[in-house]
Write an enzyme that holds these catalytic residues in place. Structure first.
Site, short mmCIF file in Angstrom:
data_model
loop_
_atom_site.label_atom_id
_atom_site.label_comp_id
_atom_site.label_asym_id
_atom_site.label_seq_id
_atom_site.Cartn_x
_atom_site.Cartn_y
_atom_site.Cartn_z
CD1 TRP A 14 -2.55 1.20 2.18
CD2 TRP A 14 -2.47 1.29 0.09
NE1 TRP A 14 -3.75 2.43 1.97
CE2 TRP A 14 -3.47 1.77 0.38
CE3 TRP A 14 -2.53 1.23 -1.64
CZ2 TRP A 14 -5.15 3.49 -0.45
CZ3 TRP A 14 -3.97 2.17 -1.69
CH2 TRP A 14 -4.56 3.33 -1.46
NE ARG A 33 11.95 -1.67 9.93
CZ ARG A 33 12.07 -0.50 10.64
NH1 ARG A 33 13.09 -0.29 11.01
NH2 ARG A 33 11.46 0.05 10.81
CE LYS A 107 -7.43 0.68 5.83
NZ LYS A 107 -8.04 -0.13 4.29
N GLY A 135 -10.57 3.15 3.32
CA GLY A 135 -11.53 2.33 2.54
C GLY A 135 -11.26 1.43 1.61
CE LYS A 190 -10.02 -3.29 6.56
NZ LYS A 190 -8.40 -3.79 5.36
CG ASP A 243 -11.76 -0.75 4.38
OD1 ASP A 243 -11.35 -1.74 3.45
OD2 ASP A 243 -10.84 -0.40 5.19
CD GLU A 280 -1.98 -3.47 11.65
OE1 GLU A 280 -2.00 -3.80 12.02
OE2 GLU A 280 -0.29 -3.16 11.07
P1 13P Z 1 -6.08 -6.73 4.27
O1 13P Z 1 -5.04 -6.15 5.37
O2 13P Z 1 -6.99 -8.00 4.90
O3 13P Z 1 -4.78 -7.07 3.33
O4 13P Z 1 -6.96 -5.34 3.67
C1 13P Z 1 -6.54 -4.51 2.47
C2 13P Z 1 -7.41 -3.19 2.57
O5 13P Z 1 -7.82 -2.53 4.34
C3 13P Z 1 -7.75 -3.17 1.77
O6 13P Z 1 -9.12 -1.58 2.39
#
Ligand code: 13P
Length: 333
Positions: A14, A33, A107, A135, A190, A243, A280
């Site tokens: 990400w 890193r 997240k 999102g 979520k 999400d 996470e």
């Molecule tokens: P994962 O961390 O489960 O791959 O979810 C990705 C996510 O948050 C997409 O919005």
């Protein structure tokens, strides 16, 4: 504030994706890193370990020097796993200019303190505007150029509008929201429900089951999120329901993957050992359960997932009880 240079910290899927998207609008330096990752991004314009099919923009520059990245940045973006977030911020503190906004992409919750990442930013970098971008944003799809929407949440109305332009472009549409708590908790909570959805899918359950988990999961997320200060409507939006749907249904989700592997009878240690990325939901589950207790909120699906993660129940056994109604409440919502 005129944003010209952004530092993105974290060379995972990400962090790399959002850095690549933002090169359309501003100069971006990506800090990672791992020296091999940095070299690969700078010379081959790929990050194959995380984004196997993607070619990155040549304009994207990576570095292992966090001081160089942060010291020239007008905005700092944190794509760092929750349990390392604070220690990286402590390094950021030595280099960041006054008033530079810090935006979290993470997240998760900090385990010891049960804090949200923006609370950690507030604590470590007092005075800096902070926010969260969240999102239904599966990195590989955005990297491949498919349309997607996201939310940037901050208290400051002026800065949030400027950052909306910095993050958004083309088919990556960014909405604003001033409910930082709700948006952030939507992203955190979520993940645990996605593990439950994976446990169902891994056992061959059908679409009705998944829809029920998503819907009742949203009820749980909303209950805790509102008790902690989020607005109910936030949980019906992109940061909440959006999400949740993406994560509970996608073959790319790490959290759903963990659920599917648990359903095959594997234990967490084994599953984590072969994943290069962090799920996470599995990390934050103890903090989420502690918060549910503290706020007196029933979270039957999350509790069952937590028991399986701890090794106190098997996925197949927990799954039979996943959709039981909360004590005494047989009616929706
Ligand atoms: P994962 O961390 O489960 O791959 O979810 C990705 C996510 O948050 C997409 O919005």
């Amino acid at each position: 504030m005129q944003v010209q240079r952004v530092a993105v910290l974290g060379g995972g899927s990400w962090g790399t994706t959002i850095a690549a998207v933002m090169t359309r609008n501003v100069e971006v330096t990506l800090w990672a890193r791992n020296a091999d990752t940095v070299e690969e991004i700078n010379t081959r314009h790929t990050n194959l370990g995380y984004l196997p099919d993607a070619t990155l923009p040549e304009k994207l520059v990576a570095t292992t020097d966090i001081g160089a990245a942060v010291g020239s940045a007008d905005v700092v973006v944190m794509a760092i796993p929750s349990q390392h977030f604070r220690s990286v911020l402590r390094t950021v503190k030595e280099h960041i200019h006054a008033w530079v906004p810090v935006i979290s992409l993470t997240k998760g919750l900090e385990l010891d303190t049960r804090m949200r990442m923006t609370q950690v930013i507030e604590q470590e970098l007092p005075g800096h505007p902070f926010g969260v971008l969240t999102g239904p944003n599966l990195a590989r799809e955005i990297m491949a150029g498919y349309a997607a929407a996201s939310v940037i949440a901050m208290d400051d109305e002026v800065i949030v509008r400027e950052l909306q332009e910095v993050f958004g472009s083309g088919l990556f549409r960014v909405y604003t929201n001033d409910d930082v708590i709700g948006c952030e908790l939507g992203g955190v909570l979520k993940n645990i429900i996605a593990i439950a959805a994976g446990m169902g899918d891994g056992q061959g359950a059908g679409d009705n089951t998944r829809a029920a988990i998503i819907t009742r999961g949203l009820a749980e997320i909303t209950r805790l999120g509102v008790a902690m200060g989020g607005r109910p409507e936030t949980f019906a939006g992109l940061a909440g329901m959006g999400d949740l749907i993406a994560t509970c249904t996608s073959g790319q989700s790490r959290n759903r993957h963990v659920g599917m592997e648990l359903a095959r009878g594997r234990d967490m240690e084994e599953i984590v050992a072969e994943m290069r990325m962090v799920a996470e939901g599995a990390k934050s589950a103890p903090a989420v359960m502690a918060l549910a207790k503290e706020y007196g909120v029933e979270m039957p699906i999350a509790s069952d997932v937590f028991r399986v993660l701890r090794g106190d129940a098997t996925a197949s056994r927990a799954f039979r009880g996943l959709l039981r109604v909360e004590a005494g409440a047989e009616s929706e919502p």
